[in-house]
Design a protein around this motif. Structure first.
Motif, PDB file in Angstrom:
ATOM      1  N   LYS A 116       0.793  -1.218   0.000  1.00 46.54           N
ATOM      2  CA  LYS A 116       0.000   0.000   0.000  1.00 46.54           C
ATOM      3  C   LYS A 116       0.830   1.275   0.000  1.00 46.54           C
ATOM      4  N   THR A 117       1.937   1.277   0.723  1.00 43.84           N
ATOM      5  CA  THR A 117       2.612   2.548   0.953  1.00 43.84           C
ATOM      6  C   THR A 117       4.057   2.356   1.379  1.00 43.84           C
ATOM      7  N   GLY A 118       4.703   3.466   1.668  1.00 37.48           N
ATOM      8  CA  GLY A 118       6.028   3.440   2.271  1.00 37.48           C
ATOM      9  C   GLY A 118       6.017   4.381   3.444  1.00 37.48           C
ATOM     10  N   ASP A 119       6.838   4.097   4.450  1.00 38.21           N
ATOM     11  CA  ASP A 119       6.865   4.979   5.616  1.00 38.21           C
ATOM     12  C   ASP A 119       8.257   4.928   6.237  1.00 38.21           C
ATOM     13  N   VAL A 120       8.580   5.960   6.993  1.00 41.64           N
ATOM     14  CA  VAL A 120       9.906   6.031   7.625  1.00 41.64           C
ATOM     15  C   VAL A 120       9.792   6.603   9.038  1.00 41.64           C
ATOM     16  N   MET A 121      10.746   6.214   9.896  1.00 37.84           N
ATOM     17  CA  MET A 121      10.868   6.874  11.209  1.00 37.84           C
ATOM     18  C   MET A 121      12.346   6.999  11.567  1.00 37.84           C
ATOM     19  N   ARG A 122      12.663   8.012  12.349  1.00 35.80           N
ATOM     20  CA  ARG A 122      14.024   8.177  12.876  1.00 35.80           C
ATOM     21  C   ARG A 122      13.903   8.710  14.297  1.00 35.80           C
ATOM     22  N   GLY A 123      14.273   7.887  15.264  1.00 37.29           N
ATOM     23  CA  GLY A 123      14.263   8.319  16.653  1.00 37.29           C
ATOM     24  C   GLY A 123      13.243   7.553  17.469  1.00 37.29           C
ATOM     25  N   GLU A 124      12.022   7.409  16.926  1.00 35.51           N
ATOM     26  CA  GLU A 124      10.980   6.706  17.677  1.00 35.51           C
ATOM     27  C   GLU A 124      11.313   5.243  17.878  1.00 35.51           C
ATOM     28  N   GLU A 125      12.114   4.658  16.949  1.00 33.46           N
ATOM     29  CA  GLU A 125      12.445   3.222  17.058  1.00 33.46           C
ATOM     30  C   GLU A 125      13.169   2.919  18.373  1.00 33.46           C
ATOM     31  N   VAL A 126      13.950   3.880  18.866  1.00 33.04           N
ATOM     32  CA  VAL A 126      14.655   3.655  20.136  1.00 33.04           C
ATOM     33  C   VAL A 126      13.647   3.558  21.286  1.00 33.04           C
ATOM     34  N   GLN A 127      12.663   4.442  21.273  1.00 33.24           N
ATOM     35  CA  GLN A 127      11.635   4.390  22.322  1.00 33.24           C
ATOM     36  C   GLN A 127      10.829   3.093  22.221  1.00 33.24           C
ATOM     37  N   LEU A 128      10.570   2.654  20.993  1.00 32.84           N
ATOM     38  CA  LEU A 128       9.768   1.436  20.820  1.00 32.84           C
ATOM     39  C   LEU A 128      10.489   0.210  21.374  1.00 32.84           C
ATOM     40  N   VAL A 129      11.777   0.062  21.051  1.00 37.00           N
ATOM     41  CA  VAL A 129      12.487  -1.104  21.599  1.00 37.00           C
ATOM     42  C   VAL A 129      12.733  -0.920  23.092  1.00 37.00           C
ATOM     43  N   GLY A 130      12.840   0.343  23.518  1.00 34.77           N
ATOM     44  CA  GLY A 130      12.990   0.611  24.953  1.00 34.77           C
ATOM     45  C   GLY A 130      11.744   0.241  25.734  1.00 34.77           C
ATOM     46  N   LEU A 131      10.611   0.480  25.137  1.00 34.72           N
ATOM     47  CA  LEU A 131       9.348   0.098  25.786  1.00 34.72           C
ATOM     48  C   LEU A 131       9.319  -1.407  26.062  1.00 34.72           C
ATOM     49  N   VAL A 132       9.733  -2.185  25.069  1.00 40.03           N
ATOM     50  CA  VAL A 132       9.749  -3.644  25.238  1.00 40.03           C
ATOM     51  C   VAL A 132      10.760  -4.048  26.316  1.00 40.03           C
ATOM     52  N   ALA A 133      11.897  -3.326  26.365  1.00 37.33           N
ATOM     53  CA  ALA A 133      12.899  -3.621  27.401  1.00 37.33           C
ATOM     54  C   ALA A 133      12.334  -3.329  28.789  1.00 37.33           C
ATOM     55  N   LEU A 134      11.548  -2.258  28.897  1.00 35.72           N
ATOM     56  CA  LEU A 134      10.962  -1.890  30.191  1.00 35.72           C
ATOM     57  C   LEU A 134       9.847  -2.832  30.590  1.00 35.72           C
ATOM     58  N   ASP A 135       9.078  -3.256  29.590  1.00 38.54           N
ATOM     59  CA  ASP A 135       7.884  -4.052  29.876  1.00 38.54           C
ATOM     60  C   ASP A 135       7.708  -5.112  28.799  1.00 38.54           C
ATOM     61  N   PRO A 136       8.181  -6.337  29.077  1.00 41.40           N
ATOM     62  CA  PRO A 136       8.128  -7.400  28.066  1.00 41.40           C
ATOM     63  C   PRO A 136       6.702  -7.701  27.579  1.00 41.40           C
ATOM     64  N   ASP A 137       5.689  -7.294  28.347  1.00 34.41           N
ATOM     65  CA  ASP A 137       4.306  -7.493  27.900  1.00 34.41           C
ATOM     66  C   ASP A 137       3.996  -6.708  26.627  1.00 34.41           C
ATOM     67  N   THR A 138       4.814  -5.702  26.317  1.00 35.09           N
ATOM     68  CA  THR A 138       4.554  -4.900  25.116  1.00 35.09           C
ATOM     69  C   THR A 138       5.249  -5.475  23.882  1.00 35.09           C
ATOM     70  N   ALA A 139       5.834  -6.663  24.015  1.00 33.29           N
ATOM     71  CA  ALA A 139       6.506  -7.282  22.862  1.00 33.29           C
ATOM     72  C   ALA A 139       5.521  -7.509  21.717  1.00 33.29           C
ATOM     73  N   ASN A 140       4.260  -7.705  22.074  1.00 25.32           N
ATOM     74  CA  ASN A 140       3.188  -7.770  21.080  1.00 25.32           C
ATOM     75  C   ASN A 140       2.146  -6.734  21.490  1.00 25.32           C
TER      76      ASN A 140
END
Lengths: 298, 298
Positions: A116-140
């Motif tokens: 459908k499309t293309g998309d990009v991010m720069r910076g938010e990816e660190v917060q996203l993987v950090g969220l999973v590190a803080l709370d493994p329940d957010t892995a999904n």
């Protein structure tokens, strides 16, 4: 000991378009010192990055450094290729762009390419993987990161599987600063009944560009109180934005991750639309993400 | 002979926010002389309207005058109350705001109030009633008037029964001048395949603020040619806009009324979405509308 053991800790920098925030992390990963300034990448002159980076070490000490955000874009220090989703902590660590081996690296952004499309991010990816590190329940989980360009991400197995951006914050700023609605949008936005009415309208499919004009018309016709206009307009933009998010969301809760001043608006909107939802401060997730990436460096 | 027989003809002025166009009409209603300048209402200083009006008579001669558009707003010469729809030629003529009886009047704008929303127009109503004067077949029709604030009107029995505005032109200008997409939107917009792809996406319900951001992402990822960006963005905005129009449209054709540079884009979009459609030049309709209003003055 390899080049990246960093026994004295390191500096993590969230370096965006208009500002930057730097953290000094001790050997145990705790934040020892931090500062924020407005030296975003667009404020750094051409060729000025080595000096701008050195200024960070003057403030926080001479430590190894991980940088994330627009600093890795074509407007930043060095253009770092995007990693294609799905991608997680290990992928980011494996594809760091080193400027000095073992001392300074830029975290790559993420790209999404589908039928459908293309998309990009720069910076938010660190917060996203950090969220999973803080709370493994957010892995999904479905994660909303509100901002100038709001990101909705679908996390699967701890990695960013899919995401969509909406230019919500930027459009609101354009409307407030330059449009025919400008004088009506100067009040602070609150998650009040006007805001929720706006969310409801566009989330249900009302056409955004007409609803926005109707603010002016309704105020002129005394159908809307002028004081309600800013919250209503913000609600319209966020309600539209949520349609992008819900298109990739799962059945589970939505985690709204970012600056508390923005997450409280999105959390109110998400809850109003009947999805379970909680807020997480993005600063803590950023630090956790940088710590996780550092630990994953081979 | 009443004050409004105007045996020597009159001057009709389409006075908008950023420019104005004046026509001198002869006794038979034909256009004898015309000029256009950038003295829109926002360029007239407070208290400056008598002088700005006098400047028109210096250019076109000392004749009675009918003024329409933002000149009748709270930013204009005199705020003239809106007439509530449905309204047509006779209503406009009956509620002219006279500044000199029999010599100078401002045409009121229209307001729409229904259970869903409120809307306003100033200036387009003259073109709408003029269209019916030019072509009685349009007495029952859907009319699109593209512009800074595009209007979609439903005509019934020769009167404006309902209408909806979308801030399409203004949003495109904001994006081109001030946004992260700015450098991608500098090329002229053409009704080409990129434009139609944009129309198709948002007309089918794709979320506008995400699709807009995706332009930047797709160009960065080489999924879209930079040269296609302006036309695609315009198509996205017009496709969204058309959803507002189709919500009030009938089964019949859509008449796209206005400046040819804009009507050709909208006509291409409407036709692409499968509706029969034709274009009419708004300048001719404006003159016809002012002629019809003048003739309807009691």
């Amino acid at each position: 000991m390899s080049n990246t053991d960093w026994p004295d800790g390191f500096i993590a920098v969230d370096w965006g378009t208009t500002n930057r925030r730097a953290y000094r992390l001790g050997p145990d990963g705790a934040v020892i010192d931090t500062f924020e300034d407005e030296l975003g990448v667009t404020s750094v002159p051409t060729g000025g990055f080595p000096e701008a980076v050195a200024a960070i070490t003057v403030r926080l000490g001479d430590y190894p450094m991980l940088l994330a955000g627009m600093v890795g874009s074509n407007r930043g220090w060095k253009e770092v290729p995007y990693i294609t989703c799905p991608a997680g902590t290990a992928d980011l660590a494996a594809q760091l762009a080193w400027t000095e081996w073992g001392r300074t690296a830029i975290v790559p952004g993420l790209a999404l390419v589908d039928e459908k499309t293309g998309d990009v991010m720069r910076g938010e990816e660190v917060q996203l993987v950090g969220l999973v590190a803080l709370d493994p329940d957010t892995a999904n989980a479905t994660v909303c990161h509100p901002g100038t360009h709001t990101k909705w991400a679908r996390m699967e197995g701890g990695r960013v599987a899919q995401f969509r951006t909406a230019m919500t914050g930027e459009l609101f700023a354009l409307l407030r600063e330059h449009s025919v609605l400008s004088n009506l949008l100067q009040r602070p936005v609150e998650p009040d009944t006007s805001f929720l009415a706006g969310v409801e309208a566009t989330y249900a499919g009302a056409q955004l560009t007409s609803e926005l004009f109707s603010i002016r018309a309704r105020v002129l016709l005394s159908l809307m109180d002028e004081d309600a206009a800013a919250s209503y307009a913000s609600g319209l933009l966020i309600g539209a934005d949520m349609r992008s998010g819900m298109a990739i969301a799962g059945e589970d809760e939505v985690v709204v991750l970012g600056r508390p001043s923005l997450t409280r608006l999105y959390a109110a909107a998400v809850a109003h639309c009947g999805k379970p939802c909680r807020e997480i401060d993005g600063a803590g997730a950023f630090v956790a993400g940088m710590r996780a990436i550092k630990e994953a460096i081979a």
